[in-house]
Design an enzyme around this catalytic site. Structure first.
Site, PDB file in Angstrom:
ATOM      1  CE  LYS A  30      37.752  42.594  37.488  1.00  0.00           C
ATOM      2  NZ  LYS A  30      38.020  41.772  38.466  1.00  0.00           N
ATOM      3  CB  THR A  31      33.827  37.809  38.306  1.00  0.00           C
ATOM      4  OG1 THR A  31      34.972  38.999  38.961  1.00  0.00           O
ATOM      5  CG2 THR A  31      34.341  36.372  39.311  1.00  0.00           C
ATOM      6  CG  ASP A 213      40.598  39.213  39.276  1.00  0.00           C
ATOM      7  OD1 ASP A 213      40.274  39.597  38.403  1.00  0.00           O
ATOM      8  OD2 ASP A 213      39.854  39.168  40.246  1.00  0.00           O
ATOM      9  CD  GLU A 214      40.181  43.685  39.825  1.00  0.00           C
ATOM     10  OE1 GLU A 214      41.460  45.320  39.505  1.00  0.00           O
ATOM     11  OE2 GLU A 214      39.266  43.739  40.513  1.00  0.00           O
ATOM     12  CD  GLN A 244      37.858  49.673  37.223  1.00  0.00           C
ATOM     13  OE1 GLN A 244      36.894  49.390  38.295  1.00  0.00           O
ATOM     14  NE2 GLN A 244      37.576  48.589  35.973  1.00  0.00           N
ATOM     15  NE  ARG A 595      34.138  51.808  40.571  1.00  0.00           N
ATOM     16  CZ  ARG A 595      33.850  50.386  39.904  1.00  0.00           C
ATOM     17  NH1 ARG A 595      33.519  49.375  40.428  1.00  0.00           N
ATOM     18  NH2 ARG A 595      34.380  50.036  38.815  1.00  0.00           N
TER      19      ARG A 595
END
Length: 673
Positions: A30-31, A213-214, A244, A595
């Site tokens: 995503k970044t 973002d997020e 998330q 993770r």
């Protein structure tokens, strides 16, 4: 565009026909999408960098994004782009528009310790838990954009009423200090834009395209700020993962994804489902687990990393046995496959679970780091210096006044301060202002008054210089005048004093470098400091096992993950009773699983010690939701989760294991490298 982008990533980058929601699964790049879209807006769509804002949740994420955009565009082309946290953007807005809301531009930003002191005084010095509870409730009210009056109207219990009344007095106290807390940095800009359409139009004209973002972590207030800034034009891309969303306790609203659909009927949704992090078995466990939640959008993560190892479930006798087994398995794996310590993470639901693992790692001489250590700004010596900076920036900041005048001691004792405080209270002015009033002179002994004025005049002189001159000479003269180094060595053991002075020197050096790089005066830097977490830029990478809560691990990845204490009452947490709370705990489990890149072991205890008693534990219900074919069990098994293994199968497995151990292992054939 880079040829290695997948079709969904490309679509997310190029779409500009209206508001866009990018549902970015864990590890889906995503970044990269955000960074490439920022470059695309400038290079191909004619946007000026100064008209674009990318909003993140941490300074670390903002720094990484800034660096990556700077490389994609030549550094010069990226200059002027707003890439910062919600709080930093709020501060920028407030710094320019504060007078409209009755604040001066050099308002103070109070941290948790400052607000804790105010609440403690207002409640009459209660216990710490009371203070923390009040801080949490006030913070959640602000995050939900609820005023003290509304909080009081909605109060359903005596506790709610008590804290709602406190909330009103707390707000009045902050206003008197010309100060704001962290939540105000979002709440006040929303108030500002609702009350002053001209100010809103100014900022809408300035920020023509906004990326968030997020997005799943936004609260009601942040959503309102984003919606107001993007306006009817809706030049907006939000990137997030509803699976998330794990911060409801901090005010994050999972409803914000629903709100987007309601407020923007023409919303486009792009799903990023290709995972670049984990092997397929790990992803299958994550996918099947999260399907038990009610969801607005379904996602199915997949990867090209191959099937990978099975997920191992381990039942330990008790917490000591769990810690010992985890550390032994970690070491055996490391030496077998030649990995680094930093490839491993031990993740847990609550901080208190880390102690036995720390003890075990120490006893085996394994280097480790624990997330959420003391922030650089929480150190007493840094707070001492910051108190002077805050007071120079805003003389109405009474907490800063008290800390500065007493550290180092300036010949002004408690009795002087008590008289000054009671006089300031009667006059309804700040301590600094009260010191200069002629009546104050009659209430103090000549020597006391002289010392007080010497200090206040010094602050006035520094304030005059801090707004005009370059930062470096001002901070240098300030540090020389307060003689902080000598005071440290007078009041602490030599080694302790040395460490503290080293921290102060680092801090002052950072201020000088930052002011030169950004061409800012000391006054401008002071407000920035309240939002900076120096730890993020100071922490050096070194080879160590990571110990972290599941919350703190979000956004990170590790070759090999041990999730520990996965039991009923821990994960899901014992205070999670409502269906939506259980769903949030399941998302937390999902975050932990995703993770892991190459291997995942999940463990739980058969019993745990509570005080002097032993308590029987039950494996988390979430383990029963994982796909049986992808799991291997060791130790005792939770009922109904694993097939019985016959004696012959057990012998065959043992024989296979022995033959494996008898042969040299080729690391190239193992998915861990």
């Amino acid at each position: 565009m880079a040829p290695t982008l997948n079709p969904a990533q490309r679509e997310a980058i190029h779409y500009l026909d209206g508001p866009l929601l990018v549902l970015a699964g864990a590890g889906s790049g995503k970044t990269r999408v955000i960074v490439q879209k920022l470059a695309y807006l400038v290079e191909k769509c004619g946007y000026s960098p100064k008209n674009i804002a990318a909003i993140t949740f941490t300074n670390k994420a903002a720094n990484e994004m800034r660096e990556r955009v700077g490389k994609l565009l030549s550094g010069k082309d990226a200059k002027g782009m707003t890439i910062c946290t919600f709080h930093a953007l709020g501060m920028q807005i407030m710094r320019e528009e504060a007078p409209l809301l009755g604040y001066k531009k050099q308002f103070s930003i109070f941290d948790t310790a400052d607000t804790g002191k105010i609440i403690s005084e207002l409640l009459g010095a209660p216990d710490r838990q009371d203070i923390r509870q009040a801080q949490t409730m006030i913070s959640n009210w602000k995050a939900a954009f609820i005023s003290p009056e509304t909080a009081l109207d909605n109060a359903q219990s005596d506790t709610d009423r008590r804290f709602a009344q406190l909330y009103k007095r707390y707000e009045e106290t902050l206003r008197a200090y010309q100060a704001v807390d962290f939540d105000d940095l979002i709440k006040l800009p929303v108030e500002l834009f609702q009350k002053f359409p001209d100010a809103l139009a100014r900022w809408q004209h300035r920020l023509l395209y906004i990326l968030v973002d997020e997005y799943q972590d936004t609260n009601v207030c942040q959503y309102q700020l984003m919606k107001l800034l993007s306006g009817t034009r809706a030049g907006l891309t939000v990137v997030g993962d509803d699976d998330q969303s794990i911060y409801a306790w901090r005010g994050a609203s999972s409803e914000n994804i629903n709100n987007l659909q309601k407020d923007y009927p023409n919303l486009k949704v792009v799903k990023l489902e290709q995972n670049y992090r984990s092997s397929q078995r790990i992803l299958q466990s994550a996918n099947i687990l999260i399907k038990n939640n009610t969801k607005l959008f379904d996602k199915n993560l997949w990867s090209e990393h191959g099937l990978g190892d099975q997920v191992r479930i381990f039942a330990a006798r008790d917490e000591d046995h769990e810690a010992e087994a985890v550390v032994m398995k970690l070491l055996a794996h490391k030496y077998e496959y030649g990995t680094k310590f930093s490839d491993y993470a031990i993740l847990y639901r609550s901080n208190h679970l880390s102690r036995v693992f720390e003890e075990q790692l120490r006893s085996q001489n394994v280097p480790y780091t624990v997330s959420g250590g003391t922030s650089f700004f929480e150190k007493a010596e840094i707070k001492d210096v910051v108190a002077y900076l805050r007071l120079i920036a805003n003389p109405d900041d009474d907490p800063a006044f008290i800390r500065a005048i007493t550290t180092p001691k300036r010949g002004v004792g408690n009795s002087t301060l008590e008289k000054l405080a009671s006089y300031a209270g009667l006059r309804n002015v700040s301590l600094f202002e009260a010191a200069f009033e002629s009546t104050m002179a009659h209430q103090l002994l000549p020597r006391q008054h002289e010392e007080l004025l010497t200090f206040c005049n010094f602050i006035s002189r520094m304030q005059e210089r801090a707004g005009k001159e370059e930062c470096t000479p001002v901070i240098t003269d300030l540090m020389a005048a307060i003689d902080y180094e000598a005071w440290l060595f007078d009041t602490h053991e030599p080694r302790q004093a040395e460490t503290k002075w080293e921290n102060v020197s680092d801090f002052v050096g950072w201020i000088k470098r930052k002011s030169e790089a950004d061409s800012k005066t000391l006054l401008e830097i002071t407000q920035t400091i309240a939002l900076m977490n120096l730890l993020e830029s100071r922490q050096e990478e070194f080879d160590a096992v990571s110990l972290s809560t599941l919350h703190a691990a979000k956004g990170l990845e590790y070759g090999h993950v041990f999730m520990v204490g996965v039991e009923e009452g821990i994960l899901p947490h014992e205070r999670s009773e409502l269906p939506e709370q259980i769903e949030e705990e399941r998302r937390l489990m999902y975050v932990g699983i995703t993770r892991a890149q190459r291997s995942l072991q999940i463990s739980y205890c058969i019993k745990r010690k509570q005080g002097k008693e032993w308590k029987t534990c039950e494996a988390s219900r979430f383990l029963k939701e994982l796909p049986t074919d992808d799991l291997v069990y060791a130790g005792s098994q939770p009922a109904g989760t694993a097939p019985e293994i016959t004696k012959d199968e057990g012998k065959a497995r043992l024989a296979r294991l022995k033959s494996m151990l008898g042969q040299p292992v080729n690391p190239d054939n193992h998915p861990s490298t």
